[in-house]
Design a protein around this motif. Structure first.
Motif, short mmCIF file in Angstrom:
data_model
loop_
_atom_site.label_atom_id
_atom_site.label_comp_id
_atom_site.label_asym_id
_atom_site.label_seq_id
_atom_site.Cartn_x
_atom_site.Cartn_y
_atom_site.Cartn_z
N ASN A 160 109.55 155.79 9.71
CA ASN A 160 110.44 156.74 9.05
C ASN A 160 109.89 158.17 9.23
N PRO A 161 110.55 159.00 10.05
CA PRO A 161 110.03 160.35 10.31
C PRO A 161 110.00 161.24 9.07
N PHE A 162 110.71 160.87 8.00
CA PHE A 162 110.69 161.64 6.76
C PHE A 162 109.50 161.27 5.87
N SER A 163 108.81 160.21 6.22
CA SER A 163 107.73 159.70 5.37
C SER A 163 106.36 160.19 5.85
N ASP A 164 105.45 160.39 4.89
CA ASP A 164 104.08 160.76 5.23
C ASP A 164 103.33 159.59 5.88
N GLN A 165 103.89 158.38 5.74
CA GLN A 165 103.25 157.20 6.32
C GLN A 165 103.66 156.97 7.78
N PHE A 166 104.49 157.86 8.30
CA PHE A 166 105.01 157.68 9.67
C PHE A 166 103.88 157.56 10.68
N ASP A 167 103.90 156.47 11.43
CA ASP A 167 102.90 156.21 12.47
C ASP A 167 103.55 155.32 13.51
N LEU A 168 103.93 155.89 14.64
CA LEU A 168 104.72 155.16 15.63
C LEU A 168 103.95 153.98 16.22
N TYR A 169 102.64 154.14 16.38
CA TYR A 169 101.84 153.04 16.94
C TYR A 169 101.78 151.88 15.95
N LEU A 170 101.47 152.19 14.72
CA LEU A 170 101.38 151.15 13.69
C LEU A 170 102.77 150.64 13.31
N GLY A 171 103.72 151.56 13.16
CA GLY A 171 105.06 151.18 12.72
C GLY A 171 105.81 150.33 13.71
N SER A 172 105.54 150.49 14.99
CA SER A 172 106.22 149.68 16.01
C SER A 172 105.51 148.35 16.23
N SER A 173 104.50 148.06 15.41
CA SER A 173 103.70 146.83 15.56
C SER A 173 103.12 146.72 16.96
N GLY A 174 102.74 147.86 17.52
CA GLY A 174 102.10 147.88 18.82
C GLY A 174 103.04 148.00 20.00
N ARG A 175 104.35 147.98 19.76
CA ARG A 175 105.30 148.02 20.88
C ARG A 175 105.21 149.34 21.65
N PHE A 176 105.11 150.45 20.93
CA PHE A 176 104.98 151.75 21.60
C PHE A 176 103.68 151.79 22.41
N GLY A 177 102.63 151.21 21.85
CA GLY A 177 101.36 151.14 22.56
C GLY A 177 101.45 150.32 23.82
N GLU A 178 102.23 149.25 23.79
CA GLU A 178 102.42 148.42 24.98
C GLU A 178 103.06 149.24 26.11
N LEU A 179 104.12 149.96 25.76
CA LEU A 179 104.84 150.74 26.77
C LEU A 179 103.96 151.82 27.38
N GLU A 180 103.24 152.52 26.51
CA GLU A 180 102.39 153.61 27.02
C GLU A 180 101.25 153.06 27.85
N SER A 181 100.67 151.97 27.42
CA SER A 181 99.54 151.38 28.16
C SER A 181 99.96 150.94 29.55
N PHE A 182 101.16 150.33 29.65
CA PHE A 182 101.60 149.80 30.94
C PHE A 182 102.02 150.89 31.91
N TRP A 183 102.87 151.83 31.43
CA TRP A 183 103.46 152.79 32.36
C TRP A 183 102.58 154.02 32.62
N GLN A 184 101.53 154.16 31.88
CA GLN A 184 100.64 155.30 32.11
C GLN A 184 100.02 155.21 33.50
N GLY A 185 100.22 156.23 34.31
CA GLY A 185 99.64 156.27 35.65
C GLY A 185 100.48 155.62 36.73
N LYS A 186 101.63 155.03 36.39
CA LYS A 186 102.49 154.39 37.38
C LYS A 186 103.18 155.45 38.24
N THR A 187 103.32 155.15 39.54
CA THR A 187 104.04 156.05 40.43
C THR A 187 105.54 155.86 40.26
#
Length: 405
Positions: free
Chosen positions: A249-276
């Protein structure tokens, strides 16, 4: 429709698929509680039975008109393509990696020549039974009998029940189902359900009307969602579901995309980082691996993974633009419900089941593990093919055939 109206084979499918849907919530509870048989054997057994039924139905339906032949050719071609890319890119296990993409083919084979979906879009008694199972499961969960478990225990079966009640004009039962979805705490089920309710009436419009309706419904949905997120933003110490929603929730002080997505955002960034650009457009092929170095828990950081929780990301990761095209092909199937000569409530229910399954797949691993969801996605196209083949000899709409095959 009553079971007696269907063929013997259709009845067998209805009984097995119905049992899988009814048991899905208690099975999930038992798995999360660490009960060994369910965790280690139940879901694999269900998959093997579905595979066996698909092969048997394929043999029984050899003389039946094949629904959407372009799709099955495209799907087989896609499997060959991602295997070839995997070999070229020297992935760790290009053959094993195909297991995440064969389920649509299994669901397709299960539907050839079959009309059993008509039972699930007409049987109010069945979906009431599903709701009763969820009530019993929630009672067990909140009583603590099974001990502490993961806070998101929801299953898609309750969402299908809610869609049925909405399409068939049962507001009190719909409200009861929505309350259960909220109490079960699975955000992907809740959000996918709300999106489906906002767009389920798309089935009533022409192509041009759908665009206008989508714009209006989308705007209203965004306004309602924004107000809801703003109201709960300070919900510290409230329910587990609200607390978990506030992580995204972007309106909340608890907003944390890595934690809030249960790691899904981290998966995407980890995989596509550095890809041509070429790797992104053509995909990495089946059997890809990547190091999940953005895990939200220290015990998960650095884990080597070969999949994403988001279904569309899996298709794009292995096949690039080709994978994206296959996913879009799948996503278009629910709209074929509008072409069926069925009562409006049944067409809306059928569309709602498929549309919800597609939306939910954006949050979860649905297209790799949930055979029932794929049956509901591909089902409208299969029923339309069945109707087309029968209407050549009769003007009667699709009806179940009482035969042994």
């Amino acid at each position: 429709m009553r079971l007696s109206q269907f063929s013997l084979v259709d009845r067998m499918f209805i009984l097995f698929i119905g049992l899988v849907i009814i048991l899905s919530f208690p099975a999930t509870l038992f798995r999360l509680a660490g009960i060994e048989f369910v965790a280690d054997y139940y879901f694999d057994t269900v998959f093997l039975i579905f595979t066996g039924l698909a092969l048997a139905n394929f043999l029984l339906a050899l003389n039946v008109r094949v629904p959407e032949p372009v799709f099955v050719i495209s799907l087989v071609g896609f499997l060959v393509f991602i295997f070839a890319i995997g070999v070229v890119r020297n992935t760790e296990d290009p053959i094993g990696g195909l297991r995440y993409f064969v389920l649509p083919l299994i669901a397709y084979l299960l539907l050839i020549g079959r009309s059993y979906l008509l039972f699930f879009i007409t049987s109010e008694r069945f979906w009431k039974l599903v709701m009763i199972m969820h009530i019993l499961g929630l009672s067990v969960y909140y009583s603590g009998i099974l001990g502490p478990m993961y806070p998101g225990i929801g299953e898609t079966s309750i969402a299908y029940a809610a869609i049925f009640m909405f399409a068939n004009g049962h507001p009190l039962l719909l409200l009861a189902a929505l309350v259960m979805i909220f109490l079960e705490g699975k955000r992907s089920v809740l959000f996918a359900m709300l999106i489906t309710l906002a767009f389920i009436r798309l089935i009533k419009f022409s192509a041009g009307g759908r665009l206008l309706y989508s714009a209006i419904a989308g705007l209203l949905a965004l306004i309602v969602l924004g107000v809801f997120l703003y109201v709960i933003a300070d919900g510290a110490g409230s329910s587990t579901t609200v607390a978990r929603i506030n992580y995204i929730n972007p309106f909340s002080d608890q907003f944390d995309l890595y934690l809030g997505s249960s790691g899904r955002f981290g998966e995407l960034e980890s995989f596509w980082q550095g890809k041509t650009v070429m790797e992104i457009l053509t995909g990495s092929g089946s059997g890809f691996k990547y190091e999940w170095d953005l895990g939200f828990a220290s015990s998960q950081s650095g884990e080597v993974k070969g999949y994403f929780h988001m279904s569309i990301a899996n298709y794009i990761a292995v096949g690039g633009l080709v994978g994206f095209a296959v996913f879009i092909y799948l996503a278009a199937f629910p709209f074929k419900a509008s072409q069926l000569k069925l009562p409006s409530k049944q067409r809306m229910t059928l569309f709602g089941f498929g549309f919800y399954s597609i939306v939910q797949s954006f949050f979860g691993f649905t297209l790799a593990v949930d055979t029932v969801a794929l049956i509901f996605i591909i089902g409208p196209a299969a029923l339309l093919s069945l109707h087309t083949s029968r209407s050549r000899n009769s003007s009667t709409p699709v009806q179940p055939q009482r035969s042994t095959a």
